[in-house]
Design an enzyme around this catalytic site. Structure first.
Site, short mmCIF file in Angstrom:
data_model
loop_
_atom_site.label_atom_id
_atom_site.label_comp_id
_atom_site.label_asym_id
_atom_site.label_seq_id
_atom_site.Cartn_x
_atom_site.Cartn_y
_atom_site.Cartn_z
N GLU A 117 -6.87 -30.75 4.59
CA GLU A 117 -6.69 -30.37 3.34
C GLU A 117 -6.85 -31.63 2.26
OE1 GLU A 117 -2.94 -28.74 2.79
OE2 GLU A 117 -2.75 -27.71 4.53
N GLU B 192 1.78 -28.68 8.81
CA GLU B 192 2.44 -29.85 8.36
C GLU B 192 3.71 -29.71 8.68
OE1 GLU B 192 2.15 -30.07 4.09
OE2 GLU B 192 0.04 -30.79 4.30
C1 GAL Z 1 0.04 -28.86 1.86
C2 GAL Z 1 0.16 -27.50 2.61
C3 GAL Z 1 -0.69 -26.25 2.00
C4 GAL Z 1 -0.43 -26.20 0.58
C5 GAL Z 1 -1.00 -27.70 0.00
C6 GAL Z 1 -0.85 -27.63 -1.74
O1 GAL Z 1 1.08 -29.25 2.01
O2 GAL Z 1 -0.17 -27.56 3.99
O3 GAL Z 1 -0.23 -25.07 2.61
O4 GAL Z 1 0.65 -25.81 0.28
O5 GAL Z 1 -0.04 -28.38 0.31
O6 GAL Z 1 -1.13 -28.85 -1.91
#
Ligand code: GAL
Length: 662
Positions: A305, A150
């Site tokens: 994610e 990210e």
């Molecule tokens: C994203 C990040 C992850 C985790 C996740 C939690 O922004 O890439 O590592 O922190 O959020 O929602």
């Protein structure tokens, strides 16, 4: 074309085995296999564990993790582990850390604590990426590379002296001479005339509003500086493992990075999406992001994610109600994803994310969350055949980062209430509600074949972009405050709409933003009215017909919406664009993929011998949808025709065979 060498849809999540004793790993692998997980993202934040001292590596644990995953049929989305520089690097080189606009050097103790321009940081990431590629390039578990994590999440910009030097080099490349910069930045204003590049700084905290062209170039530079970080690692991975696809996870639709440019540097687009479960309309924003992700490379992408339930970073972290995790996963597929992955596999017991949900919650296999995980795994197996299928959209929304950044100089704009994402959403939401497929395009893209192109805002518009729009032979809608400035943020001769003047047949006499809380009224040709809240313009109509006029107020009787041929211009921000949209959709012959009641989302993917109709009921009561064609619901195996009832937060995925196919 498949995203990776893994057949079917991808299913899995971030896996952080270094947070657990080794005994737990065997259970993880067994449960992953049981759930149908076929890919795990590994080593995202592992730099300090893989290289605990400079040049001294400890790969044993990661070797064992990858072997174990492979034994269980699980592939790795292997990170280069460069998302958090390790403490020793910070100790040896304190200026690897980022500096904020006030000049504060940020400390260690979180993640992503690096200056994107730091040569020391870049060299250290390059070394680690090479060692990782050499060590794991041939590992049978390796399916794709995941560079950093990210980009721009916590560190989009750094204002240190190194960044200043880098910014000056970037500016010298762009402008060739300091005179070129002075001309572009309009430094005759407010006595800012520079005589050498070394006088130029990043837009650090200053006594008053900062030069808007300096800000615009800074936004461009920050996106490019991080992209260079990505490219440093990507070049090494391409050299050592040319056949392994490379990605970095985007953060849905955000202003920080010009994703058109970034996507071109990736092999596959992956995205992280966290729609707020407490917001009943958040799936609409997610759909817009997903359509962008598909459009970036015009091919399937990966949801890398999402949260199985609650996140841990909102003020109040509401869990997902029953059915939402599955429905939102199906939604990503409906919009062209070829896999759904989560943050994270096993719920943490320490750290800032210990209350963030996971596929395997604290309560273990007895939890409801685990049942959801198992169910989703089964559903994804049933949908395997949609992998690689495509989406066709007659409608395209124009998104341009230069315009987004240009608008985001609130101290020098007619109104600080214009954000490009909101302006896009105002058109996207009613298209989405109608079940109309939408792509996103850059104003530099070829528009051939679209029936309707909507540019909600093109604040910054070049002569080439205007010419492209003029050459487009479909229907075009242009939103207000467009064609205002050139690439240097200088107002076009004669004012707005600048190079769009002839195409639109109007000139803007004056921008008239509306104060908060006040409204204006627009009256359409059929005598219906619309409310306008944020923006109006005093238009001079040169060569266009007037579709709507203001009623009452200073603008009484003035043109608000105009049309010239197939081009409609709105000089105002309507609260609800539906009256204009419905009319133009009919003229352009755009049809929904299905006729859906409120709350039901409809999307279509096209395969070689069948197409797939996704009907997703985001509502909390059952919905009934009339089917144009019979088909088989891949989720239940039922043959459906005429009408289908879809339960609350449930979905059907109809396989509709092409003529002559079964
Ligand atoms: C994203 C990040 C992850 C985790 C996740 C939690 O922004 O890439 O590592 O922190 O959020 O929602």
């Amino acid at each position: 074309m498949q995203l990776t060498r893994i057949p079917g849809l991808l299913f899995g999540g971030d896996y952080n085995p270094e947070q657990w004793p080794e005994e737990v790993w065997a259970q993880d692998a067994k449960l992953m296999a049981e759930a149908g997980v076929n890919i795990a993202t590994v080593a995202v934040f592992s730099w300090s564990r893989l290289e605990p001292r400079p040049g001294a590596y400890d790969f044993g644990w990661l070797d064992r993790v990858l072997d174990l995953l492979h034994e269980h049929g699980i592939a790795a989305d292997l990170a280069t582990a460069t998302a958090t520089p390790p403490p020793w690097l910070i100790r040896e080189h304190p200026h690897v850390r980022p500096v904020d606009a006030n000049g504060t050097l940020l400390d260690f103790g979180s993640r992503q604590g690096y200056c994107p321009s730091s040569p020391v940081f870049r060299a250290a990431t390059a070394r680690l990426a090479r060692v990782m590629a050499q060590r794991y390039g041939q590992h049978p578990a390796l399916a794709m590379w995941h560079i950093s994590n990210e980009y721009a999440d916590h560190t989009l910009e750094c204002f240190c002296d190194e960044s200043a030097r880098h910014f000056r080099t970037w500016l010298a490349d762009r402008y060739a001479s300091i005179d070129g910069l002075d001309a572009a930045w309009g430094t005759s204003c407010w006595g800012q005339h520079y005589t050498a590049f070394d006088q130029v700084n990043p837009p650090r905290k200053a006594p008053g509003p900062i030069n808007p062209t300096q800000l615009l170039d800074w936004r461009r530079f920050c996106s490019d500086a991080l992209l260079e970080c990505f490219e440093v690692e990507r070049a090494i991975l391409r050299e050592v493992t040319p056949d392994v696809p490379v990605t970095t996870n985007f953060m849905s639709i955000l202003p920080g990075l010009d994703y058109w440019k970034w996507a071109a540097a990736e092999d596959l687009v992956s995205d992280d999406a966290y729609p707020d479960p407490a917001d009943p309309t958040s799936h609409v924003g997610a759909a817009l992001s997903y359509d962008l992700m598909r459009s970036l490379k015009d091919r399937p992408w990966l949801l890398l994610e999402q949260a199985p339930s609650a996140v841990s970073w909102r003020a109040v972290n509401v869990p997902k109600p029953a059915g939402m995790m599955r429905l939102h996963s199906l939604q990503a597929l409906a919009h062209g994803a070829d896999g759904v992955m989560f943050f994270q596999w096993r719920q943490a017991v320490y750290g800032p994310e210990k209350f963030h949900s996971a596929l395997l919650p604290h309560a273990g296999v007895r939890s409801r969350g685990w049942q959801d995980t198992l169910r989703l795994g089964k559903d994804l197996e049933k949908l395997a055949e949609i992998a690689g299928t495509r989406t066709a959209a007659d409608v395209a929304l124009v998104l341009d980062w230069d315009s987004w950044w240009g608008l985001a100089a609130p101290e020098s704009m007619p109104s600080a209430r214009l954000d490009l994402k909101d302006l896009l959403a105002a058109w996207y939401a009613p298209l989405h509600a109608r079940g109309i497929a939408v792509d996103l395009v850059s104003p530099d893209h070829d528009l051939t074949g679209r029936r309707l192109v909507i540019a909600p805002n093109l604040y910054l518009c070049t002569a080439e972009q205007a010419a492209r729009l003029a050459a487009f032979d479909g229907h075009l809608i242009v939103g207000p405050f467009s064609g205002v400035v050139d690439t240097a943020d200088h107002v076009h001769p004669g004012g707005a709409p600048g190079p769009l003047r002839e195409l639109l047949g109007v000139s803007v006499d004056e921008f008239r933003p509306i104060p908060d809380g006040a409204t204006e009224t627009v009256r359409h040709a059929d005598a219906s009215t619309s409310t306008v809240r944020r923006w109006t313009e005093w238009l001079a109509v040169d060569d266009a017909s007037v579709l709507a006029r203001y009623r009452g107020g200073d603008l009484d009787g003035q043109a608000a919406i105009t049309r010239r041929g197939r081009v409609t211009y709105l000089g105002c921000l309507l609260d609800d664009v539906s009256p204009v949209l419905s009319d133009v959709l009919t003229r352009a012959g755009v049809h929904p993929v299905a006729d859906v009641p409120p709350g039901v989302e409809a999307c279509r993917r096209d395969g070689a011998d069948a197409h797939y109709l996704f009907l997703l009921n985001h509502g909390t009561t059952a919905a009934s949808v009339t089917l144009r064609e019979p088909g088989r619901d891949l989720l239940t195996g039922r043959d459906l025709r005429d009408r289908v009832e879809i339960g609350p937060r449930d979905a059907v995925v109809l396989r509709i065979a092409q003529e002559g196919e079964k």
